[in-house]
Motif scaffolding. Structure first.
Motif, PDB file in Angstrom:
ATOM      1  N   GLY A  22      -6.383  14.706 -17.528  1.00  0.00           N
ATOM      2  CA  GLY A  22      -5.596  15.339 -16.481  1.00  0.00           C
ATOM      3  C   GLY A  22      -6.178  15.100 -15.100  1.00  0.00           C
ATOM      4  O   GLY A  22      -5.440  14.834 -14.143  1.00  0.00           O
ATOM      5  N   TYR A  23      -7.502  15.191 -14.982  1.00  0.00           N
ATOM      6  CA  TYR A  23      -8.155  14.966 -13.679  1.00  0.00           C
ATOM      7  C   TYR A  23      -7.936  13.528 -13.231  1.00  0.00           C
ATOM      8  O   TYR A  23      -7.644  13.270 -12.060  1.00  0.00           O
ATOM      9  CB  TYR A  23      -9.646  15.290 -13.793  1.00  0.00           C
ATOM     10  CG  TYR A  23     -10.404  15.221 -12.493  1.00  0.00           C
ATOM     11  CD1 TYR A  23     -10.101  16.072 -11.441  1.00  0.00           C
ATOM     12  CD2 TYR A  23     -11.425  14.291 -12.311  1.00  0.00           C
ATOM     13  CE1 TYR A  23     -10.799  16.024 -10.245  1.00  0.00           C
ATOM     14  CE2 TYR A  23     -12.136  14.220 -11.119  1.00  0.00           C
ATOM     15  CZ  TYR A  23     -11.808  15.095 -10.094  1.00  0.00           C
ATOM     16  OH  TYR A  23     -12.495  15.039  -8.909  1.00  0.00           O
ATOM     17  N   ARG A  25      -5.457  11.417 -14.246  1.00  0.00           N
ATOM     18  CA  ARG A  25      -4.038  11.155 -14.038  1.00  0.00           C
ATOM     19  C   ARG A  25      -3.487  11.878 -12.802  1.00  0.00           C
ATOM     20  O   ARG A  25      -2.661  11.336 -12.068  1.00  0.00           O
ATOM     21  CB  ARG A  25      -3.273  11.585 -15.288  1.00  0.00           C
ATOM     22  CG  ARG A  25      -1.913  11.039 -15.426  1.00  0.00           C
ATOM     23  CD  ARG A  25      -1.244  11.358 -16.775  1.00  0.00           C
ATOM     24  NE  ARG A  25      -1.540  12.686 -17.286  1.00  0.00           N
ATOM     25  CZ  ARG A  25      -2.279  12.945 -18.379  1.00  0.00           C
ATOM     26  NH1 ARG A  25      -2.778  11.955 -19.079  1.00  0.00           N
ATOM     27  NH2 ARG A  25      -2.496  14.168 -18.783  1.00  0.00           N
ATOM     28  N   ASN A  26      -3.949  13.104 -12.552  1.00  0.00           N
ATOM     29  CA  ASN A  26      -3.372  13.921 -11.480  1.00  0.00           C
ATOM     30  C   ASN A  26      -4.107  13.827 -10.147  1.00  0.00           C
ATOM     31  O   ASN A  26      -3.529  14.160  -9.118  1.00  0.00           O
ATOM     32  CB  ASN A  26      -3.307  15.388 -11.907  1.00  0.00           C
ATOM     33  CG  ASN A  26      -2.390  15.592 -13.087  1.00  0.00           C
ATOM     34  OD1 ASN A  26      -1.362  14.938 -13.188  1.00  0.00           O
ATOM     35  ND2 ASN A  26      -2.777  16.469 -13.996  1.00  0.00           N
ATOM     36  N   TYR A  27      -5.363  13.399 -10.187  1.00  0.00           N
ATOM     37  CA  TYR A  27      -6.106  13.390  -8.928  1.00  0.00           C
ATOM     38  C   TYR A  27      -6.729  12.027  -8.607  1.00  0.00           C
ATOM     39  O   TYR A  27      -6.454  11.443  -7.560  1.00  0.00           O
ATOM     40  CB  TYR A  27      -7.205  14.473  -8.933  1.00  0.00           C
ATOM     41  CG  TYR A  27      -7.993  14.512  -7.653  1.00  0.00           C
ATOM     42  CD1 TYR A  27      -7.418  14.953  -6.470  1.00  0.00           C
ATOM     43  CD2 TYR A  27      -9.321  14.081  -7.616  1.00  0.00           C
ATOM     44  CE1 TYR A  27      -8.138  14.984  -5.282  1.00  0.00           C
ATOM     45  CE2 TYR A  27     -10.045  14.100  -6.445  1.00  0.00           C
ATOM     46  CZ  TYR A  27      -9.461  14.556  -5.282  1.00  0.00           C
ATOM     47  OH  TYR A  27     -10.166  14.570  -4.105  1.00  0.00           O
ATOM     48  N   PRO A  30      -3.966   8.880  -8.413  1.00  0.00           N
ATOM     49  CA  PRO A  30      -3.055   8.962  -7.256  1.00  0.00           C
ATOM     50  C   PRO A  30      -3.760   8.878  -5.901  1.00  0.00           C
ATOM     51  O   PRO A  30      -3.209   8.338  -4.949  1.00  0.00           O
ATOM     52  CB  PRO A  30      -2.376  10.335  -7.415  1.00  0.00           C
ATOM     53  CG  PRO A  30      -2.542  10.698  -8.836  1.00  0.00           C
ATOM     54  CD  PRO A  30      -3.803  10.044  -9.289  1.00  0.00           C
ATOM     55  N   GLN A  31      -4.980   9.401  -5.815  1.00  0.00           N
ATOM     56  CA  GLN A  31      -5.734   9.360  -4.565  1.00  0.00           C
ATOM     57  C   GLN A  31      -6.446   8.018  -4.370  1.00  0.00           C
ATOM     58  O   GLN A  31      -7.164   7.829  -3.385  1.00  0.00           O
ATOM     59  CB  GLN A  31      -6.769  10.496  -4.527  1.00  0.00           C
ATOM     60  CG  GLN A  31      -6.179  11.884  -4.543  1.00  0.00           C
ATOM     61  CD  GLN A  31      -5.438  12.201  -3.273  1.00  0.00           C
ATOM     62  OE1 GLN A  31      -5.857  11.809  -2.196  1.00  0.00           O
ATOM     63  NE2 GLN A  31      -4.315  12.897  -3.398  1.00  0.00           N
TER      64      GLN A  31
END
Length: 145
Positions: A22-23, A25-27, A30-31
């Motif tokens: 999750g970390y 994929r979500n952060y 994308p960053q």
């Protein structure tokens, strides 16, 4: 994951780290802070790190040679002495100018570490901060005339 930039609490750029899905994929992705570590990416990273390490070794060797060149010098300056007291002082700008003119060594005066004023007759040892945390010592002899 291969980090593309420094990430607090995880590592520095080019480190290979494990993070939760999750970390990542979500952060991180994308960053644009990390990419998924595939075999090809890891092998390219290793090759690039070896090249950078070799370049750093060569650069350190050049700086060490430059340090030796500086430490072999023994510069002399003269101050006017009247009644046993010297007048004036020798500035870092004068030292840098003389190094450039006589020895073709270009050093910025901000590279010199803090030191006492060069306003008395005697021998001074000035420390110069070079790259890769290497410090050279320049001998300055101040004579009276």
């Amino acid at each position: 994951m291969i980090l593309l930039k420094d990430v607090k609490n995880y590592g520095k750029k080019d480190d290979i780290v494990e993070v939760s899905d999750g970390y990542a994929r979500n952060y991180l992705i994308p960053q644009k802070l990390a990419i998924v570590a595939t075999k090809d990416d890891v092998s390219h990273l290793r090759v690039r790190q070896k090249k950078e390490e070799q370049a750093t070794k060569e650069d350190v060797a050049k700086v060490e040679q430059f340090k030796k060149q500086i430490e072999d010098l023994n510069m002399s300056f003269a101050l006017v002495v009247k009644n046993g007291k010297p007048f004036g002082s020798v500035s870092l700008t004068q030292i840098c100018d003389r190094l450039k003119k006589e020895y073709n060594i270009d050093i910025d005066k901000r590279k010199f570490e803090k030191h006492d004023n060069l306003n008395k007759v005697g021998l001074y040892y000035l420390k110069i901060k070079l790259d890769h945390k290497i410090v050279a010592t320049l001998k300055i002899n101040i004579e009276g005339k």
